[in-house]
Design an enzyme around this catalytic site. Structure first.
Site, PDB file in Angstrom:
ATOM      1  N   HIS A 248      -6.950  -5.650   2.258  1.00  0.00           N
ATOM      2  CA  HIS A 248      -5.783  -5.116   2.954  1.00  0.00           C
ATOM      3  C   HIS A 248      -5.249  -6.202   3.890  1.00  0.00           C
ATOM      4  O   HIS A 248      -6.016  -6.754   4.686  1.00  0.00           O
ATOM      5  CB  HIS A 248      -6.177  -3.922   3.825  1.00  0.00           C
ATOM      6  CG  HIS A 248      -6.719  -2.747   3.076  1.00  0.00           C
ATOM      7  ND1 HIS A 248      -5.981  -1.604   2.847  1.00  0.00           N
ATOM      8  CD2 HIS A 248      -7.929  -2.532   2.500  1.00  0.00           C
ATOM      9  CE1 HIS A 248      -6.720  -0.726   2.175  1.00  0.00           C
ATOM     10  NE2 HIS A 248      -7.907  -1.270   1.949  1.00  0.00           N
TER      11      HIS A 248
ATOM     12  N   GLN B 282     -13.953   2.915   1.396  1.00  0.00           N
ATOM     13  CA  GLN B 282     -13.479   2.373   0.115  1.00  0.00           C
ATOM     14  C   GLN B 282     -13.256   3.506  -0.870  1.00  0.00           C
ATOM     15  O   GLN B 282     -14.136   4.368  -1.053  1.00  0.00           O
ATOM     16  CB  GLN B 282     -14.488   1.363  -0.452  1.00  0.00           C
ATOM     17  CG  GLN B 282     -13.957   0.655  -1.695  1.00  0.00           C
ATOM     18  CD  GLN B 282     -14.882  -0.454  -2.212  1.00  0.00           C
ATOM     19  OE1 GLN B 282     -15.969  -0.661  -1.702  1.00  0.00           O
ATOM     20  NE2 GLN B 282     -14.416  -1.151  -3.238  1.00  0.00           N
TER      21      GLN B 282
ATOM     22  N   VAL C 279     -11.152   2.692  -3.909  1.00  0.00           N
ATOM     23  CA  VAL C 279     -10.885   2.052  -5.198  1.00  0.00           C
ATOM     24  C   VAL C 279     -11.915   0.937  -5.367  1.00  0.00           C
ATOM     25  O   VAL C 279     -11.947  -0.017  -4.580  1.00  0.00           O
ATOM     26  CB  VAL C 279      -9.455   1.479  -5.260  1.00  0.00           C
ATOM     27  CG1 VAL C 279      -9.208   0.827  -6.619  1.00  0.00           C
ATOM     28  CG2 VAL C 279      -8.415   2.567  -4.987  1.00  0.00           C
TER      29      VAL C 279
ATOM     30  N   HIS D 212     -10.341  -5.476  -3.416  1.00  0.00           N
ATOM     31  CA  HIS D 212      -8.997  -5.715  -2.895  1.00  0.00           C
ATOM     32  C   HIS D 212      -9.090  -5.925  -1.399  1.00  0.00           C
ATOM     33  O   HIS D 212      -9.966  -5.360  -0.738  1.00  0.00           O
ATOM     34  CB  HIS D 212      -8.064  -4.532  -3.191  1.00  0.00           C
ATOM     35  CG  HIS D 212      -8.589  -3.232  -2.678  1.00  0.00           C
ATOM     36  ND1 HIS D 212      -9.571  -2.518  -3.352  1.00  0.00           N
ATOM     37  CD2 HIS D 212      -8.332  -2.536  -1.550  1.00  0.00           C
ATOM     38  CE1 HIS D 212      -9.868  -1.441  -2.652  1.00  0.00           C
ATOM     39  NE2 HIS D 212      -9.135  -1.427  -1.546  1.00  0.00           N
TER      40      HIS D 212
ATOM     41  N   ASP E  64       0.842  -1.192   0.000  1.00  0.00           N
ATOM     42  CA  ASP E  64       0.000   0.000   0.000  1.00  0.00           C
ATOM     43  C   ASP E  64       0.880   1.246   0.000  1.00  0.00           C
ATOM     44  O   ASP E  64       1.887   1.312   0.706  1.00  0.00           O
ATOM     45  CB  ASP E  64      -0.930   0.002   1.224  1.00  0.00           C
ATOM     46  CG  ASP E  64      -2.096   0.953   1.038  1.00  0.00           C
ATOM     47  OD1 ASP E  64      -3.229   0.480   0.862  1.00  0.00           O
ATOM     48  OD2 ASP E  64      -1.863   2.189   1.041  1.00  0.00           O
TER      49      ASP E  64
HETATM   50  P1  5GP Z   1      -9.620   1.326  -0.067  1.00  0.00           P
HETATM   51  O1  5GP Z   1      -9.621   2.654   0.630  1.00  0.00           O
HETATM   52  O2  5GP Z   1     -10.347   1.395  -1.385  1.00  0.00           O
HETATM   53  O3  5GP Z   1     -10.045   0.168   0.783  1.00  0.00           O
HETATM   54  O4  5GP Z   1      -8.089   1.013  -0.363  1.00  0.00           O
HETATM   55  C1  5GP Z   1      -7.383   1.567  -1.424  1.00  0.00           C
HETATM   56  C2  5GP Z   1      -5.941   1.585  -1.012  1.00  0.00           C
HETATM   57  O5  5GP Z   1      -5.151   1.768  -2.170  1.00  0.00           O
HETATM   58  C3  5GP Z   1      -5.572   2.704  -0.038  1.00  0.00           C
HETATM   59  O6  5GP Z   1      -5.105   2.152   1.183  1.00  0.00           O
HETATM   60  C4  5GP Z   1      -4.503   3.491  -0.781  1.00  0.00           C
HETATM   61  O7  5GP Z   1      -3.454   3.921   0.071  1.00  0.00           O
HETATM   62  C5  5GP Z   1      -4.025   2.509  -1.830  1.00  0.00           C
HETATM   63  N1  5GP Z   1      -3.545   3.138  -3.049  1.00  0.00           N
HETATM   64  C6  5GP Z   1      -4.165   4.126  -3.750  1.00  0.00           C
HETATM   65  N2  5GP Z   1      -3.443   4.445  -4.845  1.00  0.00           N
HETATM   66  C7  5GP Z   1      -2.347   3.647  -4.832  1.00  0.00           C
HETATM   67  C8  5GP Z   1      -1.216   3.517  -5.706  1.00  0.00           C
HETATM   68  O8  5GP Z   1      -1.083   4.209  -6.717  1.00  0.00           O
HETATM   69  N3  5GP Z   1      -0.288   2.589  -5.374  1.00  0.00           N
HETATM   70  C9  5GP Z   1      -0.417   1.806  -4.255  1.00  0.00           C
HETATM   71  N4  5GP Z   1       0.575   0.912  -4.027  1.00  0.00           N
HETATM   72  N5  5GP Z   1      -1.465   1.899  -3.406  1.00  0.00           N
HETATM   73  C10 5GP Z   1      -2.413   2.805  -3.683  1.00  0.00           C
END
Ligand code: 5GP
Length: 115
Positions: A102, A94, A96, A100, A31
């Site tokens: 974590h 969320q 993205v 996915h 992340d």
């Molecule tokens: P969500 O908030 O959708 O559960 O998790 C998305 C995760 O993707 C976040 O923890 C964020 O830090 C990570 N993330 C967003 N953009 C990128 C990126 O360009 N590269 C990486 N490695 N992680 C990303």
């Protein structure tokens, strides 16, 4: 046509991001904003499922593969104990909408469930 997700673009090499492990249907990255000493993301290569509820309904075998892959990664990158977190919906954090998980591991001392 919708834009490819950020994870699809990393998988395709369109934007930077080291793929630390992969199977035929899954891949893992670190992340970009880690919330624990070890914070990995495990991602299906397909972006057809927006969140884990869609994945569970549409391809439960792939969800089982994801959990087994996460277990292997937690053993490789930490002591084998880990939190596996799925955010579902913007109000739950969320950001993205390409399913996915974590993996949080390493020196987790609080009982917090947030990623
Ligand atoms: P969500 O908030 O959708 O559960 O998790 C998305 C995760 O993707 C976040 O923890 C964020 O830090 C990570 N993330 C967003 N953009 C990128 C990126 O360009 N590269 C990486 N490695 N992680 C990303």
């Amino acid at each position: 046509m919708t834009e490819p997700s950020i994870f699809t673009r990393i998988l395709g090499g369109d934007i930077p991001g080291e793929i630390i492990a992969e199977t035929d249907r899954l891949f893992a990255i670190r992340d970009i904003a880690p919330q624990a000493p070890v914070h990995l993301l495990v991602i299906p290569k397909t972006e057809q499922y927006r969140d884990v509820t869609e994945l569970a309904a549409g391809d439960p075998a792939l969800l089982a593969e994801l959990t087994a892959f996460a277990k292997d990664l937690a053993a490789e990158h930490s002591d084998g104990d880990f939190r596996l977190i799925f955010n579902i919906g913007a109000n739950a954090g969320q950001t993205v909408f390409h399913v996915h998980a974590h993996i949080l591991a390493g020196g987790l001392t609080e009982k917090s469930v947030g990623a």
